[in-house]
Design a protein around this motif. Structure first.
Motif, PDB file in Angstrom:
ATOM      1  N   LEU A 224       8.381  10.422   5.724  1.00 15.17           N
ATOM      2  CA  LEU A 224       7.885   9.066   5.879  1.00 15.17           C
ATOM      3  C   LEU A 224       8.983   8.039   5.642  1.00 15.17           C
ATOM      4  O   LEU A 224       9.809   8.196   4.729  1.00 15.17           O
ATOM      5  CB  LEU A 224       6.751   8.798   4.883  1.00 15.17           C
ATOM      6  N   ASN A 225       8.986   6.982   6.461  1.00 11.02           N
ATOM      7  CA  ASN A 225       9.884   5.864   6.186  1.00 11.02           C
ATOM      8  C   ASN A 225       9.194   4.922   5.197  1.00 11.02           C
ATOM      9  O   ASN A 225       8.089   5.198   4.719  1.00 11.02           O
ATOM     10  CB  ASN A 225      10.291   5.141   7.477  1.00 11.02           C
ATOM     11  N   GLY A 226       9.833   3.787   4.889  1.00  9.42           N
ATOM     12  CA  GLY A 226       9.294   2.896   3.870  1.00  9.42           C
ATOM     13  C   GLY A 226       7.910   2.370   4.175  1.00  9.42           C
ATOM     14  O   GLY A 226       7.020   2.396   3.321  1.00  9.42           O
ATOM     15  N   ALA A 227       7.706   1.883   5.393  1.00 10.69           N
ATOM     16  CA  ALA A 227       6.402   1.322   5.762  1.00 10.69           C
ATOM     17  C   ALA A 227       5.322   2.398   5.730  1.00 10.69           C
ATOM     18  O   ALA A 227       4.192   2.155   5.287  1.00 10.69           O
ATOM     19  CB  ALA A 227       6.481   0.679   7.143  1.00 10.69           C
ATOM     20  N   GLN A 228       5.662   3.610   6.190  1.00  8.94           N
ATOM     21  CA  GLN A 228       4.683   4.696   6.180  1.00  8.94           C
ATOM     22  C   GLN A 228       4.366   5.145   4.752  1.00  8.94           C
ATOM     23  O   GLN A 228       3.209   5.446   4.435  1.00  8.94           O
ATOM     24  CB  GLN A 228       5.231   5.879   6.987  1.00  8.94           C
ATOM     25  N   ALA A 229       5.394   5.186   3.894  1.00 10.02           N
ATOM     26  CA  ALA A 229       5.170   5.580   2.497  1.00 10.02           C
ATOM     27  C   ALA A 229       4.263   4.575   1.793  1.00 10.02           C
ATOM     28  O   ALA A 229       3.399   4.947   0.999  1.00 10.02           O
ATOM     29  CB  ALA A 229       6.497   5.709   1.763  1.00 10.02           C
ATOM     30  N   LEU A 230       4.463   3.288   2.092  1.00 16.41           N
ATOM     31  CA  LEU A 230       3.606   2.267   1.508  1.00 16.41           C
ATOM     32  C   LEU A 230       2.166   2.437   1.992  1.00 16.41           C
ATOM     33  O   LEU A 230       1.218   2.359   1.205  1.00 16.41           O
ATOM     34  CB  LEU A 230       4.113   0.874   1.875  1.00 16.41           C
ATOM     35  N   ALA A 231       1.993   2.698   3.281  1.00 16.39           N
ATOM     36  CA  ALA A 231       0.654   2.930   3.827  1.00 16.39           C
ATOM     37  C   ALA A 231       0.024   4.158   3.177  1.00 16.39           C
ATOM     38  O   ALA A 231      -1.180   4.179   2.876  1.00 16.39           O
ATOM     39  CB  ALA A 231       0.732   3.102   5.341  1.00 16.39           C
ATOM     40  N   PHE A 232       0.825   5.194   2.937  1.00 17.52           N
ATOM     41  CA  PHE A 232       0.355   6.418   2.280  1.00 17.52           C
ATOM     42  C   PHE A 232      -0.167   6.079   0.879  1.00 17.52           C
ATOM     43  O   PHE A 232      -1.227   6.572   0.459  1.00 17.52           O
ATOM     44  CB  PHE A 232       1.518   7.409   2.194  1.00 17.52           C
ATOM     45  N   ALA A 233       0.564   5.217   0.160  1.00 14.38           N
ATOM     46  CA  ALA A 233       0.167   4.846  -1.199  1.00 14.38           C
ATOM     47  C   ALA A 233      -1.086   3.985  -1.214  1.00 14.38           C
ATOM     48  O   ALA A 233      -1.809   3.950  -2.210  1.00 14.38           O
ATOM     49  CB  ALA A 233       1.311   4.111  -1.887  1.00 14.38           C
ATOM     50  N   ARG A 234      -1.372   3.286  -0.111  1.00 13.76           N
ATOM     51  CA  ARG A 234      -2.506   2.362  -0.066  1.00 13.76           C
ATOM     52  C   ARG A 234      -3.756   2.989   0.574  1.00 13.76           C
ATOM     53  O   ARG A 234      -4.832   2.391   0.533  1.00 13.76           O
ATOM     54  CB  ARG A 234      -2.117   1.105   0.713  1.00 13.76           C
ATOM     55  N   THR A 235      -3.606   4.169   1.165  1.00 13.29           N
ATOM     56  CA  THR A 235      -4.722   4.795   1.877  1.00 13.29           C
ATOM     57  C   THR A 235      -5.838   5.214   0.924  1.00 13.29           C
ATOM     58  O   THR A 235      -5.591   5.837  -0.107  1.00 13.29           O
ATOM     59  CB  THR A 235      -4.225   6.022   2.667  1.00 13.29           C
TER      60      THR A 235
END
Length: 344
Positions: A224-235
């Motif tokens: 995951l890149n940064g934006a995807q990792a953030l989305a992962f943390a917010r899911t």
């Protein structure tokens, strides 16, 4: 007898050596200036809040340091508790673009109490569900006065009404554990950190399809890149029962993955990457005044060199469904109190 050619070469040597010396000196001066500027820039990035002065002495007792064999130990080794908050700050275009919403206000989207044991080679990371109903104490405000105490308030409302000071006071109130330090990171800073590290590898046991976080992943391992990792943390809506507990499970996976990524990346061999990571971290941090300098952050980081991801245990504060609201939770007793007791 020395020839004219040798005399000329001998005469040139001092001039050549002088030129080389001046070039090296100039490079050294420029290097020192650049290093000085980099230190100043990174240091000035850090924002801080004087939580100790705001809360005074009406707090849980500090952990008593364990005497070390050497009285001149270069790094701290005593146990320490750090409240880490992930803020969904709306300030700045970068945060708004990543899901921060409107231009005002912020909430503590993620809350973790990080307990590092004496010796600093093992740690326990305790997640507090943001939907937990708590008694929120009266908190001092920077503008003067104080907030009103609230009963049956959502945990993450503490940050909304009173900022970091109230978040710390509320955590200390429900845990009776002294928070030695406070660290807050916002949306854009987290994404920049992950990108600076070259991304992060995570594994999910089920498919994720969350319209709110805009993340779609098949079960399996993903880079995951940064934006995807953030989305992962917010899911939260695309997994399990859609509750905050499912999101906490993903966040804990991400914490372990980031620890592994950091430990496997030798930043000292790449000054450019080291600076990029340091700039991403310091540019998005708000800390207490005990960690508000590059020197203090580096000292903390150095003291954790022996801590591996395998020695960091992640748990969630025990909770049960709140009797008053099926969409909220309350601490499960006596399990929650026993957990906090183990961290004192």
């Amino acid at each position: 007898m020395t020839g004219d050619g040798e005399d000329r070469r001998a005469g040139r040597r001092p001039r050549v050596l002088k030129a080389v010396g001046l070039a090296l000196a100039g490079t050294l001066v420029l290097g020192c200036a650049a290093a000085g500027w980099a230190y100043w820039h990174l240091n000035s990035n850090i924002k801080s809040v004087d939580i100790d002065s705001a809360l005074g002495d009406d707090r849980p007792a500090k952990v008593t340091p364990t005497p070390s064999a050497s009285q001149e130990a270069p790094l701290p080794t005593e146990a320490v508790n750090i409240l880490v908050l992930g803020s969904d700050s709306r300030s700045g275009k970068a945060n708004q673009a990543l899901g921060g919403g409107s231009s005002t206000g912020a909430r503590s989207d993620t809350a973790m109490v990080v307990h590092i044991d004496a010796g600093r080679t093992t740690a326990t990371v305790v997640s507090i569900p943001r939907d937990t109903l708590v008694t929120r104490p009266s908190c001092p405000l920077a503008s003067g006065g104080s907030t009103s105490a609230a009963y049956g308030a959502m945990f993450n409302s503490a940050y909304s009404v009173g900022g970091p000071v109230c978040a710390v006071k509320t955590v200390e109130s429900i845990t009776n554990v002294r928070m030695d330090h406070y660290i807050e990171i916002d949306f854009s800073g987290f994404a920049k950190l992950v990108d600076a590290l070259g991304g992060v590898m995570v594994t999910t046991d089920e498919d994720i399809d969350d319209d709110d976080s805009h993340l779609t992943l098949k079960a399996g391992t993903h880079h995951l890149n940064g934006a995807q990792a953030l989305a992962f943390a917010r899911t939260r809506h695309g997994i399990g029962d859609g509750s905050d507990l499912g999101r906490i499970g993903l966040q804990q996976k991400l914490v372990k993955a980031l620890l592994e990524q950091i430990s496997s990346t030798n930043l000292l061999t790449s000054p450019t990457k080291l600076y990029s990571v340091a700039d991403a971290i310091t540019g998005s941090l708000t800390t207490d005044t005990g960690l508000d300098s590059l020197t203090e952050l580096m000292s903390l980081g150095e003291s954790l060199r022996g801590l591996s991801s395998d020695e960091a245990k992640t748990v969630t504060m025990p909770v049960v469904t709140a009797p008053s609201n099926p969409n909220r939770v309350v601490a499960k007793e006596p399990a929650a109190s026993e957990l906090w007791e183990s961290l004192r």
